[in-house]
Motif scaffolding. Structure first.
Motif, PDB file in Angstrom:
ATOM      1  N   ALA A 155       0.838  -1.204   0.000  1.00  0.00           N
ATOM      2  CA  ALA A 155       0.000   0.000   0.000  1.00  0.00           C
ATOM      3  C   ALA A 155       0.871   1.251   0.000  1.00  0.00           C
ATOM      4  CB  ALA A 155      -0.933  -0.016   1.208  1.00  0.00           C
ATOM      5  N   ALA A 156       1.977   1.224   0.721  1.00  0.00           N
ATOM      6  CA  ALA A 156       2.874   2.378   0.759  1.00  0.00           C
ATOM      7  C   ALA A 156       3.471   2.658  -0.622  1.00  0.00           C
ATOM      8  CB  ALA A 156       3.990   2.150   1.783  1.00  0.00           C
ATOM      9  N   VAL A 157       3.875   1.607  -1.335  1.00  0.00           N
ATOM     10  CA  VAL A 157       4.427   1.781  -2.687  1.00  0.00           C
ATOM     11  C   VAL A 157       3.379   2.422  -3.602  1.00  0.00           C
ATOM     12  CG1 VAL A 157       5.204   0.529  -4.752  1.00  0.00           C
ATOM     13  CG2 VAL A 157       6.142  -0.055  -2.510  1.00  0.00           C
ATOM     14  N   ILE A 158       2.145   1.930  -3.519  1.00  0.00           N
ATOM     15  CA  ILE A 158       1.068   2.484  -4.351  1.00  0.00           C
ATOM     16  C   ILE A 158       0.802   3.938  -3.978  1.00  0.00           C
ATOM     17  CG2 ILE A 158      -1.366   2.247  -4.995  1.00  0.00           C
ATOM     18  CD1 ILE A 158       0.502  -0.029  -6.001  1.00  0.00           C
ATOM     19  N   LEU A 159       0.749   4.243  -2.691  1.00  0.00           N
ATOM     20  CA  LEU A 159       0.489   5.615  -2.252  1.00  0.00           C
ATOM     21  C   LEU A 159       1.614   6.559  -2.670  1.00  0.00           C
ATOM     22  CD1 LEU A 159      -1.078   5.016   1.266  1.00  0.00           C
ATOM     23  CD2 LEU A 159      -2.227   5.816  -0.810  1.00  0.00           C
ATOM     24  N   VAL A 160       2.844   6.107  -2.603  1.00  0.00           N
ATOM     25  CA  VAL A 160       3.969   6.934  -3.061  1.00  0.00           C
ATOM     26  C   VAL A 160       3.820   7.210  -4.554  1.00  0.00           C
ATOM     27  CG1 VAL A 160       6.463   6.935  -3.493  1.00  0.00           C
ATOM     28  CG2 VAL A 160       5.591   6.291  -1.241  1.00  0.00           C
ATOM     29  N   ALA A 161       3.478   6.184  -5.333  1.00  0.00           N
ATOM     30  CA  ALA A 161       3.289   6.375  -6.777  1.00  0.00           C
ATOM     31  C   ALA A 161       2.169   7.379  -7.046  1.00  0.00           C
ATOM     32  CB  ALA A 161       2.992   5.045  -7.456  1.00  0.00           C
ATOM     33  N   LEU A 162       1.059   7.251  -6.345  1.00  0.00           N
ATOM     34  CA  LEU A 162      -0.050   8.189  -6.530  1.00  0.00           C
ATOM     35  C   LEU A 162       0.353   9.603  -6.114  1.00  0.00           C
ATOM     36  CD1 LEU A 162      -3.090   6.068  -5.300  1.00  0.00           C
ATOM     37  CD2 LEU A 162      -2.571   6.765  -7.648  1.00  0.00           C
ATOM     38  N   GLY A 163       1.092   9.708  -5.014  1.00  0.00           N
ATOM     39  CA  GLY A 163       1.558  11.019  -4.574  1.00  0.00           C
ATOM     40  C   GLY A 163       2.492  11.664  -5.589  1.00  0.00           C
ATOM     41  N   LEU A 164       3.408  10.879  -6.130  1.00  0.00           N
ATOM     42  CA  LEU A 164       4.308  11.406  -7.161  1.00  0.00           C
ATOM     43  C   LEU A 164       3.526  11.836  -8.388  1.00  0.00           C
ATOM     44  CD1 LEU A 164       7.274   8.887  -6.850  1.00  0.00           C
ATOM     45  CD2 LEU A 164       7.346  11.346  -6.375  1.00  0.00           C
ATOM     46  N   ASP A 165       2.517  11.043  -8.769  1.00  0.00           N
ATOM     47  CA  ASP A 165       1.683  11.415  -9.912  1.00  0.00           C
ATOM     48  C   ASP A 165       0.945  12.724  -9.655  1.00  0.00           C
ATOM     49  OD1 ASP A 165       2.420   9.237 -11.417  1.00  0.00           O
ATOM     50  OD2 ASP A 165       0.638   8.055 -10.929  1.00  0.00           O
ATOM     51  N   ALA A 166       0.487  12.908  -8.420  1.00  0.00           N
ATOM     52  CA  ALA A 166      -0.281  14.107  -8.088  1.00  0.00           C
ATOM     53  C   ALA A 166       0.561  15.378  -8.193  1.00  0.00           C
ATOM     54  CB  ALA A 166      -0.862  13.979  -6.681  1.00  0.00           C
ATOM     55  N   VAL A 167       1.829  15.308  -7.836  1.00  0.00           N
ATOM     56  CA  VAL A 167       2.664  16.509  -7.868  1.00  0.00           C
ATOM     57  C   VAL A 167       3.533  16.611  -9.114  1.00  0.00           C
ATOM     58  CG1 VAL A 167       2.703  16.754  -5.362  1.00  0.00           C
ATOM     59  CG2 VAL A 167       4.499  15.457  -6.487  1.00  0.00           C
ATOM     60  N   ALA A 168       3.655  15.543  -9.892  1.00  0.00           N
ATOM     61  CA  ALA A 168       4.536  15.562 -11.069  1.00  0.00           C
ATOM     62  C   ALA A 168       4.098  16.588 -12.105  1.00  0.00           C
ATOM     63  CB  ALA A 168       4.634  14.181 -11.700  1.00  0.00           C
ATOM     64  N   GLY A 169       2.796  16.845 -12.190  1.00  0.00           N
ATOM     65  CA  GLY A 169       2.318  17.841 -13.148  1.00  0.00           C
ATOM     66  C   GLY A 169       2.797  19.243 -12.817  1.00  0.00           C
ATOM     67  N   HIS A 170       3.029  19.503 -11.540  1.00  0.00           N
ATOM     68  CA  HIS A 170       3.477  20.816 -11.094  1.00  0.00           C
ATOM     69  C   HIS A 170       4.990  20.890 -10.960  1.00  0.00           C
ATOM     70  CE1 HIS A 170      -0.721  21.550 -10.307  1.00  0.00           C
ATOM     71  NE2 HIS A 170      -0.756  20.481  -9.547  1.00  0.00           N
ATOM     72  N   ARG A 171       5.629  19.735 -10.846  1.00  0.00           N
ATOM     73  CA  ARG A 171       7.079  19.680 -10.673  1.00  0.00           C
ATOM     74  C   ARG A 171       7.656  18.701 -11.684  1.00  0.00           C
ATOM     75  NH1 ARG A 171       9.228  20.020  -4.885  1.00  0.00           N
ATOM     76  NH2 ARG A 171      11.035  20.327  -6.188  1.00  0.00           N
ATOM     77  N   PRO A 172       8.072  19.195 -12.834  1.00  0.00           N
ATOM     78  CA  PRO A 172       8.598  18.304 -13.878  1.00  0.00           C
ATOM     79  C   PRO A 172       9.727  17.397 -13.414  1.00  0.00           C
ATOM     80  CG  PRO A 172       8.277  20.507 -14.751  1.00  0.00           C
ATOM     81  CD  PRO A 172       8.040  20.589 -13.257  1.00  0.00           C
ATOM     82  N   SER A 173      10.462  17.798 -12.388  1.00  0.00           N
ATOM     83  CA  SER A 173      11.556  16.961 -11.909  1.00  0.00           C
ATOM     84  C   SER A 173      11.044  15.669 -11.264  1.00  0.00           C
ATOM     85  CB  SER A 173      12.418  17.734 -10.913  1.00  0.00           C
ATOM     86  OG  SER A 173      11.643  18.099  -9.776  1.00  0.00           O
ATOM     87  N   LEU A 174       9.761  15.592 -10.962  1.00  0.00           N
ATOM     88  CA  LEU A 174       9.185  14.397 -10.344  1.00  0.00           C
ATOM     89  C   LEU A 174       8.459  13.500 -11.346  1.00  0.00           C
ATOM     90  CD1 LEU A 174       7.834  15.847  -6.986  1.00  0.00           C
ATOM     91  CD2 LEU A 174       9.893  14.513  -7.375  1.00  0.00           C
ATOM     92  N   ARG A 175       8.596  13.807 -12.640  1.00  0.00           N
ATOM     93  CA  ARG A 175       7.980  12.939 -13.644  1.00  0.00           C
ATOM     94  C   ARG A 175       8.616  11.557 -13.585  1.00  0.00           C
ATOM     95  NH1 ARG A 175       8.238  17.276 -18.342  1.00  0.00           N
ATOM     96  NH2 ARG A 175       6.463  18.532 -17.712  1.00  0.00           N
ATOM     97  N   PRO A 176       7.860  10.533 -13.986  1.00  0.00           N
ATOM     98  CA  PRO A 176       8.411   9.168 -13.958  1.00  0.00           C
ATOM     99  C   PRO A 176       9.677   9.039 -14.795  1.00  0.00           C
ATOM    100  CG  PRO A 176       6.071   9.141 -14.443  1.00  0.00           C
ATOM    101  CD  PRO A 176       6.501  10.569 -14.478  1.00  0.00           C
ATOM    102  N   LEU A 177      10.588   8.200 -14.342  1.00  0.00           N
ATOM    103  CA  LEU A 177      11.805   7.927 -15.091  1.00  0.00           C
ATOM    104  C   LEU A 177      11.430   7.210 -16.385  1.00  0.00           C
ATOM    105  CD1 LEU A 177      13.919   6.606 -12.103  1.00  0.00           C
ATOM    106  CD2 LEU A 177      13.931   8.918 -13.064  1.00  0.00           C
ATOM    107  N   ALA A 178      11.737   7.825 -17.499  1.00  0.00           N
ATOM    108  CA  ALA A 178      11.429   7.262 -18.815  1.00  0.00           C
ATOM    109  C   ALA A 178      12.168   8.076 -19.867  1.00  0.00           C
ATOM    110  CB  ALA A 178       9.925   7.297 -19.081  1.00  0.00           C
ATOM    111  N   VAL A 179      12.219   7.540 -21.093  1.00  0.00           N
ATOM    112  CA  VAL A 179      12.896   8.267 -22.172  1.00  0.00           C
ATOM    113  C   VAL A 179      12.070   9.438 -22.669  1.00  0.00           C
ATOM    114  CG1 VAL A 179      14.285   6.305 -22.932  1.00  0.00           C
ATOM    115  CG2 VAL A 179      12.072   6.741 -24.001  1.00  0.00           C
ATOM    116  N   ARG A 180      10.780   9.452 -22.361  1.00  0.00           N
ATOM    117  CA  ARG A 180       9.858  10.537 -22.732  1.00  0.00           C
ATOM    118  C   ARG A 180       9.805  10.781 -24.237  1.00  0.00           C
ATOM    119  NH1 ARG A 180      12.131  13.950 -18.019  1.00  0.00           N
ATOM    120  NH2 ARG A 180      11.058  12.972 -16.295  1.00  0.00           N
ATOM    121  N   ARG A 181       9.929   9.713 -24.993  1.00  0.00           N
ATOM    122  CA  ARG A 181       9.824   9.807 -26.448  1.00  0.00           C
ATOM    123  C   ARG A 181       8.974   8.665 -26.962  1.00  0.00           C
ATOM    124  NH1 ARG A 181      15.899   9.940 -27.830  1.00  0.00           N
ATOM    125  NH2 ARG A 181      16.481  11.461 -26.298  1.00  0.00           N
TER     126      ARG A 181
END
Length: 187
Positions: A50-76
């Motif tokens: 549950a903690a892993v899922i909540l961390v993922a949801l939390g990161l998703d919630a703030v990633a839109g406002h903080r580009p540095s928190l976007r998921p690790l990916a090639v983004r292409r």
């Protein structure tokens, strides 16, 4: 899927996309699950899951406002040249293979990473299943998004609609992942 691919060829292309994605997603899951087991990792259990899922949801919630928190990916996206150089079937296999490994494409949510950790903690084979399911979900989404979009304008409108729905879909996927992992942990 390219709008010009229809009929039996369209079905073949869709199956190749989904199949190659499931294969690579499953192989990545299998490898990560085997590595987790090899280093003595144990299943996370309900609370850490549950903690892993909540961390993922939390990161998703703030990633839109903080580009540095976007998921690790090639983004292409996959190289567009593939569509010009190769036939539809080979392009589907290549695209699916890359799609199955979440970070090798555009990854907008941390759900893939959460699923990878939870799946790996359950062992190689459950982890392979998680990877394959994630890839199949992405392939089906891609197929549905491209179906019936005849021109660039129609496709662009569809992408805008899907992008708006993405946070709710990601939250639903994370919730489903949490419930599945919880069920497996309690079994």
């Amino acid at each position: 899927m390219c709008p010009s691919v229809r009929g039996a060829e369209g079905i073949q292309v869709a199956l190749l996309l989904a199949g190659s994605g499931a294969l690579t997603g499953g192989l990545v899951g299998l490898a990560v699950g085997a590595a987790w087991s090899a280093v003595g990792g144990t299943p996370l259990g309900p609370v850490p899951t549950a903690a892993v899922i909540l961390v993922a949801l939390g990161l998703d919630a703030v990633a839109g406002h903080r580009p540095s928190l976007r998921p690790l990916a090639v983004r292409r996206q996959v190289p567009q040249a593939w569509g010009r150089l190769f036939g539809a079937r080979l392009v589907a296999v290549l695209y699916g293979a890359r799609l199955g490994v979440g970070p090798l494409t555009i990854l907008r949510t941390w759900t893939w990473w959460a699923a990878l950790v939870v799946g790996a903690s359950l062992g190689p084979w459950p982890s392979a299943g998680v990877g394959a399911c994630f890839a199949l979900t992405r392939a089906v989404t891609t197929i549905v998004a491209g179906r019936g979009a005849g021109d660039g304008v129609a496709m662009q409108a569809r992408v805008v609609t899907l992008t708006r729905a993405e946070p709710a879909v990601a939250a639903g996927a994370a919730g489903l992942l949490a419930l599945t992992a919880l069920g497996l942990a309690l079994a």
